[in-house]
Write an enzyme that holds these catalytic residues in place. Structure first.
Site, PDB file in Angstrom:
ATOM      1  CB  SER A  96      41.224  40.539  37.788  1.00 46.55           C
ATOM      2  OG  SER A  96      41.095  41.782  37.188  1.00 46.55           O
ATOM      3  CG  HIS A 152      40.642  44.723  41.133  1.00 46.32           C
ATOM      4  ND1 HIS A 152      39.594  44.199  40.428  1.00 46.32           N
ATOM      5  CD2 HIS A 152      41.779  44.286  40.515  1.00 46.32           C
ATOM      6  CE1 HIS A 152      40.064  43.472  39.432  1.00 46.32           C
ATOM      7  NE2 HIS A 152      41.383  43.504  39.464  1.00 46.32           N
TER       8      HIS A 152
END
Ligand code: GTR
Length: 395
Positions: free
Chosen positions: A232, A374
């Site tokens: 990320s 995620h």
């Protein structure tokens, strides 16, 4: 007074509405034109490695510095490496643990970046090494292994015969808009005054290079085989660091999304305006000029992936993480193939995004979309290891 409070309230409601009102509908993505990675700013076609390396590559690097991540300072007064703790028999004797302080000084200021490193005891040394830019809790990279998480599965990496290392982003620049200056940026105060000055993500990438300086001195680590890994926001930094610093042999960018591997011009999920508003301390101030104005960018993120050529890049997404735009991420990696072709390094990526849980692991450009959220997991790492094995001929 009441009027003021009302205006402030209204503004924050409108902003949060805008932050959640992102496009997730493929049929509503407007058309866009990407800048050609192989055409220089003065319209010269780039057709060979020499022109790529002498003209277009430096030009693109400078464009990213100026418009997105900010200047990457190259000089500092001195640096020092100190072993704080060592255990030759950690992980039941499978690994040699070293905990280090990497201190770097400039402008009469010093920053200390802590490094956790496990070297496999049974594997051949110097060892190829995975280095994680850790943007989550420090417990994920625990030297005592009291926490074992898929975010940094050190045992799994050691069992595969690699060394595994990590540093925490907060040592380089706290991930906080009020406090990010309190780290590497103390060494480079001029950056804070410049519109193209680096901020937190630039500082994290800079710190990865300082760890590489240390790896070059550690005889247990093969500095020519370091796989820089990030998730990320850490994956945005891993791409930027590997683009800048060609000593990194391979890059992993996991769910890196907007201003990571995903195309900025494709209006799907997070946008440049949203990222600049929520995280004003990540990118250079100049980047804010492109809020709601992505088509004015003289670059797009496929060009960042391209800067790493011919070295391998492993890019991932997760099926429930539409915020990071999986399709726009895959398209970006696919575009980067053009630069690998200049080097005659053939990419075997399929034409369109692979099915969920069908990893394409063959270097130089590897990709998968994992089922789920995620995150970075044991499954993801297992795939990175396969690509590294293929690239370093270890299978
Ligand atoms: C989100 C941000 C993403 C990504 C993510 C993360 O809030 O919008 O770009 O960086 O955080 O780092 O987990």
């Amino acid at each position: 007074m009441m009027r003021k409070i009302f205006i402030v309230l209204l503004a924050s409601v409108l902003l949060s509405f805008e932050l959640i009102a992102q496009n997730y509908d493929e049929s509503k993505v407007p058309s866009y034109i990407l800048p050609d990675v192989l055409e220089s700013q003065n319209k010269m076609k780039i057709a060979n490695v020499k022109d790529w390396e002498s003209i277009r590559r430096p030009e693109i690097l400078a464009l990213f510095e100026e418009n997105v991540y900010g200047i990457m300072p190259k000089k500092f007064d001195n640096s020092n490496f100190k072993i704080k703790n060592e255990n030759k028999l950690s992980m039941n004797g499978k690994a040699h643990l070293k905990e280090l302080e990497i201190s770097v000084s400039n402008n009469n200021q010093t920053v200390i970046i802590n490094l956790v490193l496990f070297v496999p005891t049974r594997a051949k040394k110097p060892a190829a090494t995975f280095l994680l830019i850790n943007n989550r809790g420090k417990n994920n990279t625990s030297p005592t292994r009291d926490t074992i998480s898929g975010f940094w599965p050190a045992e799994q990496v050691i069992d595969a015969g690699y060394a595994v290392a990590a540093f925490h982003v907060n040592d380089a620049a706290p991930d906080d808009k009020n406090n990010y200056r309190n780290g590497v940026l103390r060494l480079y105060p001029e950056q804070l005054k410049a519109d193209n000055g680096m901020k937190a993500i630039g500082a994290w990438a800079w710190a990865a290079s300082r760890i590489m300086d240390y790896f070059e001195k550690d005889k247990d680590v093969d500095a020519s085989k370091v796989i820089l890994t990030g998730h990320s926001r850490g994956g945005k930094a891993s791409l930027w660091a590997a683009a800048q610093d060609t000593r990194f042999a391979m890059c992993v960018t996991n769910c890196s999304g907007n201003t990571g591997a995903a195309l900025s011009r494709r209006r799907f999920g997070e946008t440049v305006k949203v990222i600049n508003t929520t995280f004003p301390h990540w990118f250079a101030d100049n980047y804010k000029k492109f809020n709601d104005n992505e088509s004015a960018l003289p670059l797009d993120q496929h060009m960042l992936v391209s800067l790493i050529a011919p070295r391998p890049v492993y890019v991932t997404n997760a099926s429930e993480d539409l915020w990071a735009d999986p399709v726009g991420t895959f398209k970006s990696v696919k575009e980067a193939e053009k630069v690998y072709e200049l080097y005659n390094v053939k990419s075997g990526l399929p034409q369109s995004i692979p099915a969920i849980n069908m990893p394409f692991v063959k270097p130089p450009l590897a990709y998968h979309i994992r089922e789920g959220k995620h995150d970075m997991t044991f499954y993801d790492w297992a795939q990175f290891i396969k690509t590294a094995d293929l690239y370093f001929n270890r299978q």
